[in-house]
Design a protein around this motif. Structure first.
Motif, PDB file in Angstrom:
ATOM      1  N   ARG A   3      48.119  56.405  65.045  1.00  0.00           N
ATOM      2  CA  ARG A   3      47.884  55.604  63.847  1.00  0.00           C
ATOM      3  C   ARG A   3      46.449  55.071  63.923  1.00  0.00           C
ATOM      4  O   ARG A   3      45.527  55.776  63.613  1.00  0.00           O
ATOM      5  CB  ARG A   3      48.932  54.520  63.722  1.00  0.00           C
ATOM      6  CG  ARG A   3      50.324  55.149  63.468  1.00  0.00           C
ATOM      7  CD  ARG A   3      51.314  54.190  62.961  1.00  0.00           C
ATOM      8  NE  ARG A   3      52.614  54.827  62.817  1.00  0.00           N
ATOM      9  CZ  ARG A   3      53.460  54.533  61.870  1.00  0.00           C
ATOM     10  NH1 ARG A   3      53.148  53.616  60.974  1.00  0.00           N
ATOM     11  NH2 ARG A   3      54.623  55.119  61.802  1.00  0.00           N
ATOM     12  N   VAL A   4      46.246  53.867  64.400  1.00  0.00           N
ATOM     13  CA  VAL A   4      44.893  53.307  64.514  1.00  0.00           C
ATOM     14  C   VAL A   4      44.321  53.700  65.872  1.00  0.00           C
ATOM     15  O   VAL A   4      44.996  53.617  66.888  1.00  0.00           O
ATOM     16  CB  VAL A   4      44.934  51.772  64.355  1.00  0.00           C
ATOM     17  CG1 VAL A   4      43.628  51.136  64.770  1.00  0.00           C
ATOM     18  CG2 VAL A   4      45.272  51.403  62.921  1.00  0.00           C
ATOM     19  N   VAL A  77      40.978  55.873  62.075  1.00  0.00           N
ATOM     20  CA  VAL A  77      42.213  56.652  62.178  1.00  0.00           C
ATOM     21  C   VAL A  77      41.851  58.125  62.335  1.00  0.00           C
ATOM     22  O   VAL A  77      40.744  58.545  61.981  1.00  0.00           O
ATOM     23  CB  VAL A  77      43.129  56.442  60.948  1.00  0.00           C
ATOM     24  CG1 VAL A  77      43.515  54.971  60.796  1.00  0.00           C
ATOM     25  CG2 VAL A  77      42.501  56.949  59.676  1.00  0.00           C
ATOM     26  N   ASP A  78      42.784  58.908  62.879  1.00  0.00           N
ATOM     27  CA  ASP A  78      42.548  60.344  63.060  1.00  0.00           C
ATOM     28  C   ASP A  78      42.861  61.161  61.817  1.00  0.00           C
ATOM     29  O   ASP A  78      42.174  62.129  61.523  1.00  0.00           O
ATOM     30  CB  ASP A  78      43.396  60.884  64.219  1.00  0.00           C
ATOM     31  CG  ASP A  78      42.816  60.549  65.577  1.00  0.00           C
ATOM     32  OD1 ASP A  78      41.582  60.361  65.681  1.00  0.00           O
ATOM     33  OD2 ASP A  78      43.594  60.472  66.538  1.00  0.00           O
ATOM     34  N   ASP A  79      43.927  60.804  61.090  1.00  0.00           N
ATOM     35  CA  ASP A  79      44.381  61.592  59.945  1.00  0.00           C
ATOM     36  C   ASP A  79      44.800  60.628  58.838  1.00  0.00           C
ATOM     37  O   ASP A  79      45.949  60.195  58.772  1.00  0.00           O
ATOM     38  CB  ASP A  79      45.543  62.495  60.370  1.00  0.00           C
ATOM     39  CG  ASP A  79      45.984  63.455  59.281  1.00  0.00           C
ATOM     40  OD1 ASP A  79      45.682  63.225  58.088  1.00  0.00           O
ATOM     41  OD2 ASP A  79      46.654  64.454  59.628  1.00  0.00           O
ATOM     42  N   LEU A  80      43.848  60.303  57.985  1.00  0.00           N
ATOM     43  CA  LEU A  80      44.081  59.305  56.935  1.00  0.00           C
ATOM     44  C   LEU A  80      45.231  59.701  56.019  1.00  0.00           C
ATOM     45  O   LEU A  80      46.125  58.895  55.760  1.00  0.00           O
ATOM     46  CB  LEU A  80      42.806  59.089  56.109  1.00  0.00           C
ATOM     47  CG  LEU A  80      42.950  58.105  54.949  1.00  0.00           C
ATOM     48  CD1 LEU A  80      43.205  56.698  55.466  1.00  0.00           C
ATOM     49  CD2 LEU A  80      41.726  58.146  54.060  1.00  0.00           C
ATOM     50  N   ASP A  81      45.234  60.928  55.522  1.00  0.00           N
ATOM     51  CA  ASP A  81      46.265  61.336  54.568  1.00  0.00           C
ATOM     52  C   ASP A  81      47.655  61.219  55.170  1.00  0.00           C
ATOM     53  O   ASP A  81      48.582  60.719  54.526  1.00  0.00           O
ATOM     54  CB  ASP A  81      46.001  62.760  54.078  1.00  0.00           C
ATOM     55  CG  ASP A  81      44.709  62.869  53.273  1.00  0.00           C
ATOM     56  OD1 ASP A  81      44.328  61.875  52.616  1.00  0.00           O
ATOM     57  OD2 ASP A  81      44.080  63.939  53.307  1.00  0.00           O
ATOM     58  N   LEU A 119      41.254  51.675  56.072  1.00  0.00           N
ATOM     59  CA  LEU A 119      41.527  52.732  57.041  1.00  0.00           C
ATOM     60  C   LEU A 119      40.459  53.803  56.858  1.00  0.00           C
ATOM     61  O   LEU A 119      40.220  54.252  55.741  1.00  0.00           O
ATOM     62  CB  LEU A 119      42.933  53.297  56.833  1.00  0.00           C
ATOM     63  CG  LEU A 119      44.050  52.259  56.905  1.00  0.00           C
ATOM     64  CD1 LEU A 119      45.377  52.851  56.456  1.00  0.00           C
ATOM     65  CD2 LEU A 119      44.144  51.665  58.309  1.00  0.00           C
ATOM     66  N   TRP A 120      39.827  54.192  57.959  1.00  0.00           N
ATOM     67  CA  TRP A 120      38.662  55.072  57.891  1.00  0.00           C
ATOM     68  C   TRP A 120      38.830  56.250  58.843  1.00  0.00           C
ATOM     69  O   TRP A 120      39.021  56.068  60.033  1.00  0.00           O
ATOM     70  CB  TRP A 120      37.415  54.283  58.253  1.00  0.00           C
ATOM     71  CG  TRP A 120      36.191  55.066  58.531  1.00  0.00           C
ATOM     72  CD1 TRP A 120      35.615  56.019  57.742  1.00  0.00           C
ATOM     73  CD2 TRP A 120      35.342  54.958  59.680  1.00  0.00           C
ATOM     74  NE1 TRP A 120      34.477  56.503  58.323  1.00  0.00           N
ATOM     75  CE2 TRP A 120      34.282  55.862  59.527  1.00  0.00           C
ATOM     76  CE3 TRP A 120      35.382  54.162  60.822  1.00  0.00           C
ATOM     77  CZ2 TRP A 120      33.268  56.006  60.466  1.00  0.00           C
ATOM     78  CZ3 TRP A 120      34.369  54.306  61.762  1.00  0.00           C
ATOM     79  CH2 TRP A 120      33.334  55.223  61.568  1.00  0.00           C
ATOM     80  N   GLN A 121      38.755  57.447  58.273  1.00  0.00           N
ATOM     81  CA  GLN A 121      38.733  58.662  59.072  1.00  0.00           C
ATOM     82  C   GLN A 121      37.284  59.144  59.121  1.00  0.00           C
ATOM     83  O   GLN A 121      36.747  59.596  58.105  1.00  0.00           O
ATOM     84  CB  GLN A 121      39.635  59.730  58.462  1.00  0.00           C
ATOM     85  CG  GLN A 121      39.642  61.020  59.245  1.00  0.00           C
ATOM     86  CD  GLN A 121      40.509  62.076  58.588  1.00  0.00           C
ATOM     87  OE1 GLN A 121      41.526  61.770  57.980  1.00  0.00           O
ATOM     88  NE2 GLN A 121      40.098  63.330  58.723  1.00  0.00           N
ATOM     89  N   PRO A 122      36.628  59.011  60.265  1.00  0.00           N
ATOM     90  CA  PRO A 122      35.223  59.451  60.365  1.00  0.00           C
ATOM     91  C   PRO A 122      35.079  60.935  60.026  1.00  0.00           C
ATOM     92  O   PRO A 122      36.027  61.703  60.173  1.00  0.00           O
ATOM     93  CB  PRO A 122      34.862  59.177  61.827  1.00  0.00           C
ATOM     94  CG  PRO A 122      35.843  58.141  62.290  1.00  0.00           C
ATOM     95  CD  PRO A 122      37.103  58.439  61.523  1.00  0.00           C
ATOM     96  N   PRO A 123      33.902  61.349  59.580  1.00  0.00           N
ATOM     97  CA  PRO A 123      33.705  62.761  59.259  1.00  0.00           C
ATOM     98  C   PRO A 123      33.777  63.637  60.507  1.00  0.00           C
ATOM     99  O   PRO A 123      33.547  63.169  61.614  1.00  0.00           O
ATOM    100  CB  PRO A 123      32.301  62.800  58.646  1.00  0.00           C
ATOM    101  CG  PRO A 123      31.621  61.580  59.150  1.00  0.00           C
ATOM    102  CD  PRO A 123      32.692  60.561  59.402  1.00  0.00           C
ATOM    103  N   GLY A 124      34.078  64.908  60.273  1.00  0.00           N
ATOM    104  CA  GLY A 124      34.070  65.884  61.367  1.00  0.00           C
ATOM    105  C   GLY A 124      35.275  65.915  62.083  1.00  0.00           C
ATOM    106  O   GLY A 124      36.041  65.982  62.789  1.00  0.00           O
TER     107      GLY A 124
END
Length: 124
Positions: A3-4, A77-81, A119-124
């Motif tokens: 999750r986080v 987060v790793d996987d926002l969706d 909640l933020w999923q960094p790019p890449g």
């Protein structure tokens, strides 16, 4: 599913964001940027690369709306969706709007006390 994975940023309202940013620069040594915030890089050898952001916002910002709190925490987060889907099935108050930019993917949930959480999923 993770999750986080960490704190991505701490955002808060200030009566005078520029002056407050300068105070933190001058007295606490924050390396503030032109946009007024500071970036704390993390991730030494063997760790994931990343950063935590510290940023004052104008007192009249609506970025934290619908919350009336003077702050907002941003969690990585790793996987926002996938996380937003799970939070919805758990009955959480997930805002419908999401955002994608060169900074990554963003979504929001309102906690039980009315605080907006980013909640933020960094790019890449």
């Amino acid at each position: 599913m993770k999750r986080v994975t960490g704190i991505g940023g701490i955002f808060f309202k200030a009566a005078d964001p520029k002056a407050l940013s300068a105070w933190y620069r001058d007295h606490l040594g924050l390396d503030t940027n032109d946009w007024g915030g500071a970036i704390f890089p993390w991730g030494g050898e063997g760790s994931a690369k990343g950063m935590t952001i510290w940023s004052p916002f104008a007192q009249d910002t609506d970025y934290m709306a619908p919350s009336t709190a003077s702050f907002m925490i941003n969690f990585r987060v790793d996987d926002l969706d996938a996380l937003l889907t799970v939070l919805r099935t758990e009955g959480c108050n997930v805002l419908e709007r999401t955002e994608t930019s060169e900074q990554g993917k963003f979504g929001w949930v309102i906690d039980p006390e009315g605080n907006k959480v980013e909640l933020w999923q960094p790019p890449g």
